[in-house]
Design an enzyme around this catalytic site. Structure first.
Site, short mmCIF file in Angstrom:
data_model
loop_
_atom_site.label_atom_id
_atom_site.label_comp_id
_atom_site.label_asym_id
_atom_site.label_seq_id
_atom_site.Cartn_x
_atom_site.Cartn_y
_atom_site.Cartn_z
N ASP A 1 2.04 1.23 3.80
CA ASP A 1 0.78 1.78 3.33
C ASP A 1 1.13 2.89 2.33
O ASP A 1 1.45 4.01 2.71
CB ASP A 1 -0.03 2.33 4.51
CG ASP A 1 -1.38 2.88 4.07
OD1 ASP A 1 -1.55 3.15 2.86
OD2 ASP A 1 -2.25 3.06 4.93
N LYS B 1 -6.17 5.33 -3.98
CA LYS B 1 -6.11 6.66 -4.57
C LYS B 1 -5.66 6.68 -6.05
O LYS B 1 -6.49 6.43 -6.91
CB LYS B 1 -5.26 7.58 -3.67
CG LYS B 1 -5.99 7.74 -2.32
CD LYS B 1 -5.44 8.70 -1.34
CE LYS B 1 -6.40 8.75 -0.13
NZ LYS B 1 -5.79 8.74 1.16
N TYR C 1 -2.22 7.31 9.48
CA TYR C 1 -3.60 6.92 9.20
C TYR C 1 -3.61 5.76 8.22
O TYR C 1 -2.89 5.78 7.22
CB TYR C 1 -4.37 8.10 8.61
CG TYR C 1 -5.81 7.80 8.27
CD1 TYR C 1 -6.74 7.54 9.27
CD2 TYR C 1 -6.25 7.80 6.94
CE1 TYR C 1 -8.08 7.27 8.95
CE2 TYR C 1 -7.58 7.54 6.62
CZ TYR C 1 -8.49 7.27 7.63
OH TYR C 1 -9.81 7.02 7.32
C1 LIG Z 1 -6.56 7.69 2.30
C2 LIG Z 1 -5.73 6.71 3.04
C3 LIG Z 1 -6.21 5.46 3.43
C4 LIG Z 1 -7.66 5.08 3.32
O1 LIG Z 1 -8.10 4.99 2.01
P1 LIG Z 1 -9.69 5.12 1.73
O2 LIG Z 1 -9.81 4.83 0.28
O3 LIG Z 1 -10.06 6.51 2.13
O4 LIG Z 1 -10.36 4.10 2.60
C5 LIG Z 1 -5.33 4.55 3.98
N1 LIG Z 1 -4.04 4.86 4.17
C6 LIG Z 1 -3.54 6.06 3.82
C7 LIG Z 1 -2.09 6.34 4.03
C8 LIG Z 1 -4.37 7.04 3.28
O5 LIG Z 1 -3.88 8.25 3.01
#
Ligand SMILES: *Cc1c(COP(=O)(O)O)cnc(C)c1O
Length: 430
Positions: free
Chosen positions: A237, A265, A142
């Site tokens: 990511d 995060k 994701y």
């Molecule tokens: C949570 C997440 C996102 C998206 O971040 P948001 O602040 O919710 O838009 C992207 N990549 C990874 C791996 C994530 O866990």
């Protein structure tokens, strides 16, 4: 009806599905989501006054626990001096400097307001930098909800992507190629076909959105080699793994350097934030230095930057990650022993401060197919029984769990004692 149920029914009158992000709706486990009133340390309290040991941590940001006094003090101090200016502030420079020092591959960094936004911008940047169009992503990884990333592997997925959300134009999706996590051959096959048009490979170095799947030895370094061979940009990511698995993120933990890193995060300490950074060469393509446009009214917001910097102060303390890892290991080992004792099909993964629980007969989980072997019905029963015991886990069989530095011996013991009662009862029902 309890207060959560009343609020949920009211919420559904005004907010689609009653929530502002779909997994919160508890569809993965059925039942009514808890509405949370407050959080302190390792605990959250719902609107009915019940306390829970929290293993969600706002989906990862709260690595030092809820309302950490040091973070709150810093936020309170900055908030009284104005909350946004749309002009540069010192605090964003401090956070940028800190992250550039800690993350080996980041020379320049830009802050945005969510992980989604950071991914969207990084992909545009990779395309602008390489003058290519295609992006390789991995099935069940994701990367937020930007159009080009809402593509999973369908039957035709190994060649051209099929969008898995309505509203994504085919003309966008066809530039997203989907490979299999932990399968270098699936990536090689795509490169052999269209390698000269691959702008970037984007990957979660630890797959944290299909439960918690670790990269096999050689997988990440293999991606690095393929990207070098074909002149493509490697994007890690690290929205979850950044400052979760090591001070320098998964790139330090696994010793593989990406060209671009996505963060989010933890670097906002619970406030809305995202960031993307990388080598000077690439990052200088961004406006105002280069032709790739990117902007944000609230980007680098001083309150979010302050919470992020305070959180990074705390995780930088000596021994932070080994302590986190050891604490979680006690929990994971304990759960494994209990499952064995009660004859439940169970497997667990851990990378430092994140973990995955699987109700499966498998003794390893490396691929999306392995993840899908889990007994979802059994997880649902486990989830609700644990909730009743005062243990708050992610409401889905396919999400990672997170621990914080303030989950102490007491909370771990409480969790294991609850798990013992729950496993015993699940075993007797089988
Ligand atoms: C949570 C997440 C996102 C998206 O971040 P948001 O602040 O919710 O838009 C992207 N990549 C990874 C791996 C994530 O866990």
């Amino acid at each position: 009806m309890n207060h959560s149920e009343r609020l949920f029914s009211k919420a559904q009158r005004y907010i689609p599905g009653g929530v502002n992000s779909p997994v919160r709706a508890f569809r993965g486990v059925e039942g009514t989501p808890l509405f949370i009133r407050s959080g302190k340390g390792a605990y959250i309290t719902d609107v009915d006054g019940k306390h829970y040991v929290d293993y969600v941590g706002s989906w990862g940001p709260l690595i030092v626990g809820h309302a950490h006094p040091y973070v709150i003090k810093a936020v309170k101090k900055v908030i009284t001096s104005g909350v946004s200016f749309g002009a540069p502030t010192e605090i964003e420079v401090k956070l940028a400097e800190r992250i550039c020092h800690l993350m080996p591959s980041i020379e320049l960094i830009r802050f945005v307001n969510s992980g989604t936004e950071a991914v969207m911008s990084a992909i545009r940047l990779a395309r602008g930098y390489t003058c290519r169009q295609k992006i390789i992503k991995f099935s069940a990884c994701y990367h937020g909800h930007t159009d080009s990333m809402l593509v999973a592997a369908g039957s035709g997925g190994l060649t051209f992507g099929i969008p898995n959300s309505a509203g994504v134009p085919e003309s966008v999706a066809l530039h997203t190629l989907v490979a299999e996590y932990n399968c270098l051959d699936s990536v090689k096959a795509l490169f052999e076909k269209v390698g000269d048009d691959v702008a970037a490979v984007i990957v979660e170095p630890v797959a944290g959105n299909m439960n918690c799947v670790l990269p096999k030895a050689g997988f990440l370094s293999g991606l690095r080699k393929l990207c070098d061979t074909y002149g493509s940009v490697l994007i890690f990511d690290e929205v979850i793994t950044g400052f979760r698995v090591a001070l320098g993120g998964a790139q330090t933990y696994y010793d593989v350097k990406p060209d671009i890193t996505i963060l989010g995060k933890i670097i906002g300490g619970g406030f809305p934030v995202g960031a993307f950074g990388g080598t000077k060469d690439i990052m200088e393509c961004i406006a105002p230095l280069g032709p790739v446009y990117q902007a944000g009214t609230l980007s680098g917001n001083p309150v979010a930057m302050t919470a992020g910097l305070a959180t990074l102060d705390l995780v930088s303390e000596a021994g932070f990650y080994p302590r986190l890892e050891a604490r979680l290991q006690i929990l994971i080992n304990g759960l494994g022993e209990l499952a064995k004792q009660y004859g439940l099909p169970f497997f667990a993964t851990q990378v430092v401060g994140m973990f995955g629980l699987y109700f499966t007969e498998n003794d390893t989980v490396e691929t999306e197919a392995d993840v899908k072997t889990v007994d979802v019905a059994l997880f649902k029963r486990f989830f609700h029984a644990m909730l009743k015991e005062g243990i708050y886990l992610a409401p889905s069989a396919f999400e990672s769990g997170f621990i914080s530095s303030v989950h102490g011996e007491k909370e771990i013991n409480q969790t294991l004692q609850a798990a013992e009662r729950v496993f015993r009862s699940l075993a007797s029902m089988r």
